[in-house]
Design a protein around this motif. Sequence first.
Motif, short mmCIF file in Angstrom:
data_model
loop_
_atom_site.label_atom_id
_atom_site.label_comp_id
_atom_site.label_asym_id
_atom_site.label_seq_id
_atom_site.Cartn_x
_atom_site.Cartn_y
_atom_site.Cartn_z
N UNK A 108 0.85 -1.06 0.14
CA UNK A 108 -0.07 -0.01 -0.12
C UNK A 108 0.79 1.34 -0.19
N UNK A 109 0.03 2.34 -0.01
CA UNK A 109 0.92 3.89 -0.02
C UNK A 109 1.27 3.97 1.41
N UNK A 110 0.64 3.56 2.41
CA UNK A 110 1.26 3.91 3.59
C UNK A 110 0.20 5.04 4.37
N UNK A 111 0.34 5.03 5.84
CA UNK A 111 -0.55 5.70 6.58
C UNK A 111 0.28 6.01 7.46
N UNK A 112 0.52 7.49 8.14
CA UNK A 112 1.38 8.07 9.12
C UNK A 112 0.73 7.90 10.52
N UNK A 113 1.33 7.34 11.29
CA UNK A 113 0.93 7.52 12.61
C UNK A 113 2.08 8.25 13.48
N UNK A 114 1.51 9.20 14.25
CA UNK A 114 2.57 9.99 15.24
C UNK A 114 2.15 9.87 16.50
N UNK A 115 2.95 9.60 17.35
CA UNK A 115 2.39 9.73 18.96
C UNK A 115 3.43 10.68 19.54
N UNK A 116 2.85 11.56 20.14
CA UNK A 116 3.43 12.70 20.70
C UNK A 116 2.61 13.53 21.89
N UNK A 117 3.42 13.94 22.71
CA UNK A 117 2.68 14.63 23.73
C UNK A 117 2.70 15.97 23.71
#
Length: 117
Positions: A108-117
Motif C-alpha cells: 500500500x501507499x502507507x499511513x502515518x502514525x504520530x505519537x507525541x505529547x
Amino acid sequence: QVQLVESGGGLLQPGGSLRLSCAASGNIFSFSAMGWYRQAPGKERELVASITALRNINYADSVKGRFTIGRDSAKNTLYLQMNNLQPEDTANYYCAADTSGTTWDYWGQGTQVTVSS
C-alpha cells in the motif's frame, strides 16, 4: 494486480489507541499472507505483524501485547488494532500482501502514525 489502500493513521498522545485498515482489491483469504510494516525516519522498514492463510500470526517483540492483527472477509480488509501507543511507534505504516507464497509482492501507499505529547 492487487491494490492495497491503508487508512486510519493520525496524531495522538501516548497511551492512545488507533485502528489501521487495509482495503484490498482481491480476496485476502486467497493470499498466502498479509502483514503490516512500519518505517520511521532514518530507520529500516520493519515487520510489525503478519497473518498467513492458515491464520498463523506473528508480532514484532516491540508490539506484542499491544497490537492485534485481524481480517474481515466480508469487507476484504486487514486491520491492525494498536493500543497503548508510544512515541517509538511513530512511523509510516504499510500494508503488504504475499500472493505468491514467496515474497511480499504488493504494497500500500502507507499511513502515518504520530505519537507525541
